[in-house]
Design an enzyme around this catalytic site. Structure first.
Site, PDB file in Angstrom:
ATOM      1  N   TYR A  78      -8.488   4.869 -13.117  1.00  0.00           N
ATOM      2  CA  TYR A  78      -8.401   5.449 -11.771  1.00  0.00           C
ATOM      3  C   TYR A  78      -8.140   6.948 -11.787  1.00  0.00           C
ATOM      4  CZ  TYR A  78      -6.879   0.547 -11.127  1.00  0.00           C
ATOM      5  OH  TYR A  78      -6.754  -0.813 -11.170  1.00  0.00           O
ATOM      6  N   ARG A  82       3.865  -1.656  -5.551  1.00  0.00           N
ATOM      7  CA  ARG A  82       4.085  -0.375  -6.218  1.00  0.00           C
ATOM      8  C   ARG A  82       5.363   0.327  -5.736  1.00  0.00           C
ATOM      9  NH1 ARG A  82      -0.454   2.480  -8.112  1.00  0.00           N
ATOM     10  NH2 ARG A  82      -1.694   1.298  -6.639  1.00  0.00           N
ATOM     11  N   GLY A 104       0.747  -1.255   0.000  1.00  0.00           N
ATOM     12  CA  GLY A 104       0.000   0.000   0.000  1.00  0.00           C
ATOM     13  C   GLY A 104       0.767   1.289   0.000  1.00  0.00           C
ATOM     14  N   CYS A 113      -8.753   3.804 -30.553  1.00  0.00           N
ATOM     15  CA  CYS A 113     -10.040   4.330 -30.995  1.00  0.00           C
ATOM     16  C   CYS A 113     -10.900   4.532 -29.753  1.00  0.00           C
ATOM     17  CB  CYS A 113     -10.706   3.369 -31.950  1.00  0.00           C
ATOM     18  SG  CYS A 113      -9.729   3.174 -33.417  1.00  0.00           S
ATOM     19  N   GLU A 114     -10.557   5.516 -29.002  1.00  0.00           N
ATOM     20  CA  GLU A 114     -11.071   5.733 -27.656  1.00  0.00           C
ATOM     21  C   GLU A 114     -10.436   7.045 -27.229  1.00  0.00           C
ATOM     22  OE1 GLU A 114     -12.376   3.755 -23.896  1.00  0.00           O
ATOM     23  OE2 GLU A 114     -12.013   2.633 -25.701  1.00  0.00           O
ATOM     24  N   ARG A 133      -4.334   2.927 -16.463  1.00  0.00           N
ATOM     25  CA  ARG A 133      -4.564   3.569 -15.161  1.00  0.00           C
ATOM     26  C   ARG A 133      -5.209   4.957 -15.238  1.00  0.00           C
ATOM     27  NH1 ARG A 133      -1.376   4.638 -11.726  1.00  0.00           N
ATOM     28  NH2 ARG A 133      -2.518   3.807  -9.946  1.00  0.00           N
ATOM     29  N   GLU A 173       3.714  -6.741   2.127  1.00  0.00           N
ATOM     30  CA  GLU A 173       3.676  -7.153   0.722  1.00  0.00           C
ATOM     31  C   GLU A 173       3.650  -5.958  -0.204  1.00  0.00           C
ATOM     32  OE1 GLU A 173       0.570 -10.817   1.559  1.00  0.00           O
ATOM     33  OE2 GLU A 173      -0.118  -8.896   0.789  1.00  0.00           O
ATOM     34  N   PRO A 174       4.685  -5.155  -0.230  1.00  0.00           N
ATOM     35  CA  PRO A 174       4.670  -3.998  -1.119  1.00  0.00           C
ATOM     36  C   PRO A 174       4.862  -4.391  -2.584  1.00  0.00           C
ATOM     37  CG  PRO A 174       6.786  -4.189  -0.023  1.00  0.00           C
ATOM     38  CD  PRO A 174       5.930  -5.283   0.532  1.00  0.00           C
ATOM     39  N   TYR A 206       1.762  -1.901 -12.170  1.00  0.00           N
ATOM     40  CA  TYR A 206       0.396  -1.960 -12.697  1.00  0.00           C
ATOM     41  C   TYR A 206       0.264  -1.331 -14.089  1.00  0.00           C
ATOM     42  CZ  TYR A 206      -0.382  -3.043  -7.783  1.00  0.00           C
ATOM     43  OH  TYR A 206      -0.310  -3.601  -6.535  1.00  0.00           O
TER      44      TYR A 206
END
Ligand code: LLP
Length: 447
Positions: A338, A292, A247, A365-366, A334, A289-290, A393
């Site tokens: 997010y 990122r 986290g 195409c977005e 991402r 448990e890192p 990620y």
């Protein structure tokens, strides 16, 4: 300009990572390209172990594989003495192929299949992190049939709300994950786990959320988990491990100021010691448990700028300048998922003044904006754009949308650049397609 790890500006005035000129990397391996700074990854692993162990000796650190899972990464994790957290048969298989020691694997998931549970037993996974009662029963039964004992942790939900994006919160009560502490399920699960004869109940686990820029939520979680250990003790239940998940946030943009790994460790280990002592508890093994914060800042994505377009957005002269690159939502979902924000620099002249406000967009195409309204040096067609902090990620969440092949991943260190995931070709993209016989062999066009 942000410079992470081994990044610097070289004599040619180009951005360099791991002793490699990023412009040469872009030419040699093509773009988009994920560039991973091996030295920085290793350094982060070491910093985690050192900082936590100096505050709390019996700490183990697991790398959260979901943030960046490749066979080469598993090797690095093994060499640095970290445990490894996997979340599917695919991640577990990757670890296996890399020769990663299975007793140091933690297997996560809120809906593990029977095949996945069996696989964990067959391979000798050290800890299955059990999420629910059905899984506990199934694992006990499978272990009995296999004449094995399954090592487990129980995933608990401490019921706190970390202030981060709603899609990456997991520790609050209203979640699909784990056994709720507040409603009594967690204590019932502990009792049940200790009763299961084919289960080796090693301890408890929680994960509150991701990209947290202060330690408040972790501290709250730690307090609740230690209080829970004390309650369990009173009820006669004993176990030896406390895992508080991942986290810790990273710097995506210059104004982000997450705690350093050392500050994070100092706060949590001091709190763990004092809370355990307050309840008169023995010190369990502490685990984290890192993901990122180990790989995020160590990754940079290189793109080639293809098109630049100025578009009137209000009445003249309001214009937005769209700078389009050769990747987008497929290599970095991402921003779309997010509202994640990033910063970028023109890799062939990183020191030029960032005096143009532009929007970096992808080629899909977005409306796949990668970075909305960001300052960079005036771009030219053909420039290489380096987006910072894409190590976590991004590759692991990449897709083949619009049938773009996923980019290659290159590991750089001391002037060496090695492909650790090769670029997907158009042949790769059709290699799983099947045309059923009834659709005919030739192209019989209707006229
Ligand atoms: N442990 C567990 C049980 C987790 O669920 C996670 C992340 C971690 C550890 C590692 O967390 P980290 O240190 O990386 O924050 N796709 C999202 C992130 C989802 C995180 C899921 N779990 C994103 O791109 O931001």
């Amino acid at each position: 300009m942000m410079l992470f790890g081994t990044q610097r500006v070289n004599k040619k005035g180009h951005l360099e990572i791991g002793g490699c000129d990023t412009i040469e990397l872009a030419e040699r391996f093509g773009t988009p390209l994920y560039v991973m700074d091996e030295d920085m990854i290793r350094e982060n692993c070491r910093r985690y172990l050192k900082a936590f162990r100096s505050g709390y000796e019996d700490t183990d650190i697991a790398f959260a594989g979901k943030s960046f899972m490749t066979a080469a990464m598993c090797r690095i994790v093994a060499q640095e003495g970290l445990h490894l957290d996997v979340a599917s048969a695919g991640e577990l298989h990757t670890a296996c192929v890399a020769g990663y020691p299975m007793e140091k694997v933690l297997f996560h998931g809120s809906n593990k299949s029977i095949d996945e549970l069996q696989m964990s037993l067959d391979l000798g996974v050290g800890r299955v992190v059990v999420d629910n009662f059905l899984e506990l029963e199934r694992l006990d039964e499978l272990a009995r049939a296999s004449r094995k004992r399954a090592g487990i942790l129980l995933r608990l939900t401490p019921g706190i709300d970390p202030h981060t994006h709603r899609l990456i919160c997991t520790g609050q009560s209203d979640t699909k994950f784990g056994f709720n502490i507040k409603d009594g399920s967690a204590m019932a699960a502990v009792q049940k786990a200790l009763e299961c004869t084919n289960i080796n109940f090693r301890g408890i686990h929680c994960h509150v959320g991701s990209q947290l820029l202060d330690t408040e939520a972790h501290e709250q979680a730690l307090r609740i988990m230690i209080e829970f250990i004390s309650e369990a003790r009173k009820a006669g239940f004993d176990f030896g491990e406390l895992n508080i998940g991942g986290g810790l946030g990273i710097r995506y943009i210059s104004t982000h100021k997450p705690p350093t790994i050392e500050e994070f460790a100092e706060r949590l280990t001091a709190l763990a010691r004092s809370e355990l002592d307050r309840y008169g508890l023995e010190h369990p093994k502490l685990m984290l448990e890192p993901g990122r914060s180990i790989v995020g800042e160590a990754g940079t994505t290189l793109y080639r700028i293809g098109t630049i377009k100025a578009v009137g957005i209000t009445e003249e002269p309001g214009k937005r300048i769209y700078v389009s690159v050769d990747g987008g939502i497929s290599d970095n979902p991402r921003p779309c998922l997010y509202d994640a924000i990033y910063e970028a620099v023109i890799a062939n002249r990183p020191e030029s003044r960032a005096d143009m406000l532009v929007t970096i967009s992808g080629k899909h195409c977005e409306s796949d904006t990668l970075i909305m309204d960001t300052w960079i040096a005036a771009p030219d067609i053909g420039d290489v754009l380096a987006v910072h902090s894409t190590g976590a990620y991004n590759y692991s969440m990449a897709s083949n949308y619009n049938r773009l092949g996923r980019p290659a991943v290159v590991l750089v260190s001391a002037g060496n650049a090695d492909v650790i995931v090769r670029r997907e070709t158009v042949e790769d993209l059709v290699s799983h397609d099947v045309i059923p016989e009834r659709l005919g062999v030739g192209l019989e066009m209707r006229t």
